[in-house]
Design an enzyme around this catalytic site. Structure first.
Site, PDB file in Angstrom:
ATOM      1  N   CYS A 112       0.810  -1.225   0.000  1.00  0.00           N
ATOM      2  CA  CYS A 112       0.000   0.000   0.000  1.00  0.00           C
ATOM      3  C   CYS A 112       0.842   1.273   0.000  1.00  0.00           C
ATOM      4  CB  CYS A 112      -0.950   0.003   1.195  1.00  0.00           C
ATOM      5  SG  CYS A 112      -1.992  -1.459   1.300  1.00  0.00           S
ATOM      6  N   HIS A 237      -3.337   7.194   2.852  1.00  0.00           N
ATOM      7  CA  HIS A 237      -3.743   5.901   2.299  1.00  0.00           C
ATOM      8  C   HIS A 237      -5.161   5.612   2.755  1.00  0.00           C
ATOM      9  CE1 HIS A 237      -4.089   1.763   1.334  1.00  0.00           C
ATOM     10  NE2 HIS A 237      -3.715   1.283   2.499  1.00  0.00           N
ATOM     11  N   ASN A 267     -10.162  -0.134   0.217  1.00  0.00           N
ATOM     12  CA  ASN A 267      -8.700  -0.125   0.223  1.00  0.00           C
ATOM     13  C   ASN A 267      -8.202  -0.697  -1.104  1.00  0.00           C
ATOM     14  OD1 ASN A 267      -5.963  -0.571   0.607  1.00  0.00           O
ATOM     15  ND2 ASN A 267      -6.186  -1.403   2.659  1.00  0.00           N
TER      16      ASN A 267
END
Length: 312
Positions: A112, A237, A267
């Protein structure tokens, strides 16, 4: 000479998977997902669409936004943990499809935090005059490594791509500071299993993230001699609204100054920051001369952040 953002773009698949849909698949509820993660829906790519296809759509939009052609690029970096194949790289596939004149191309693997690693790598090539224009793409087809019977993880993830053209900007604009880091001891908390599915120890990853994201956000601002009050916009994020809120509150900025695209996309790993950035730039939430902080964390465990002055 500073490196900065010359253009941004993103792409998300058409299929929308809502929390209500997930109620039919696993033992969960819309309320549980929303209150604990902030996610309301996510996008899922079709079987016919792979990671490189998502990357291509986002790259085209970023090039258009930068008023550039693929021939203007000197390098392509693709951040992903879900490549079409182990090799050739998604970056090489993308280079060929764009018609980018056999320029350097490689994938970056930092989960990520991958887009942050890609952007900071691009910065080094540009500011040492090795290359002028670098395309950085964060892209994932997480649906192909998601265990759709695991209610703890399948509610979190989605597919998508975000892209940015990084190049030289004026001295008072662009990337002003950065931070990268990794803690390999945390690797067992978030990884791809031998069965090619995603495993996450949610409790440990949460503890790591609520500490590291705020800390990195503050660090990159302090490195340029400014304070948290100088930050105009935060793009964290898009993993979990509670983690994102921890970073926002640590910086002391109001809710309207933080990107919250997590509710629409879930996500999307390395794609989450560039998707959110592209959405918010196009919506006018990020303006010329704004001090913007981008910050992410991911498997590795890895993290990265930049402070930048928006504009060319």
């Amino acid at each position: 000479m500073n490196a900065g953002f010359l253009g941004v773009g993103h792409y998300a698949p058409e299929k929308v998977l809502t929390n209500k849909d997930l109620e039919e698949m696993v033992e969960t509820s819309d309320e549980w997902i929303r209150t604990r993660t902030g996610i309301e829906e996510r996008r899922i790519a079709s079987d016919e669409m792979d990671t490189s296809d998502l990357a291509f759509r986002a790259a085209e939009e970023a090039l258009k936004d930068a008023d550039m052609k693929a021939e203007d690029l000197d390098m392509i970096l693709v951040a992903t943990v879900t490549p079409d194949t182990p090799f050739p790289s998604v970056a090489a596939m993308l280079q060929h499809r764009l018609g980018a004149n056999k320029v350097a191309a490689m994938d970056v693997s930092a989960a990520c935090a991958g887009f942050m690693y890609g952007v900071i790598t691009a910065k080094q090539f540009i500011e040492t005059n090795a290359y002028k224009n670098v395309l950085v793409v964060g892209v994932e087809k997480l649906s192909k490594i998601t265990d759709w019977t695991d209610r703890n993880t399948c509610v979190l993830f989605g597919d998508g791509a975000g892209a940015a053209v990084i190049g030289p900007v004026s001295d008072d604009k662009g990337i002003l500071s950065f931070e990268l880091g990794a803690d390999g001891a945390g690797g067992p908390h978030l990884y791809q299993t031998p069965e090619d599915t995603l495993f996450m120890n949610g409790r440990e990853v949460f503890k790591f993230a609520v500490r590291q994201m705020p800390e990195s956000s503050v660090n990159v601002v302090k490195k340029i001699g400014l304070s948290e009050q100088d930050v105009d916009y935060l793009v964290p994020h898009q993993a979990n609204i509670r983690i994102m809120e921890a970073a926002r509150q640590r910086l002391g900025i109001p809710e309207e100054k933080m990107s919250t695209q997590v509710k629409r996309y879930g996500n999307t790993s390395s794609a989450s920051i560039p998707i959110a950035l592209s959405e918010d730039v196009k919506a006018g939430k990020i303006k010329e001369n704004d001090l913007v902080v981008l910050v992410g964390f991911g498997g590795g465990l890895t993290w990265g952040a930049v402070a930048l002055r928006w504009g060319k």
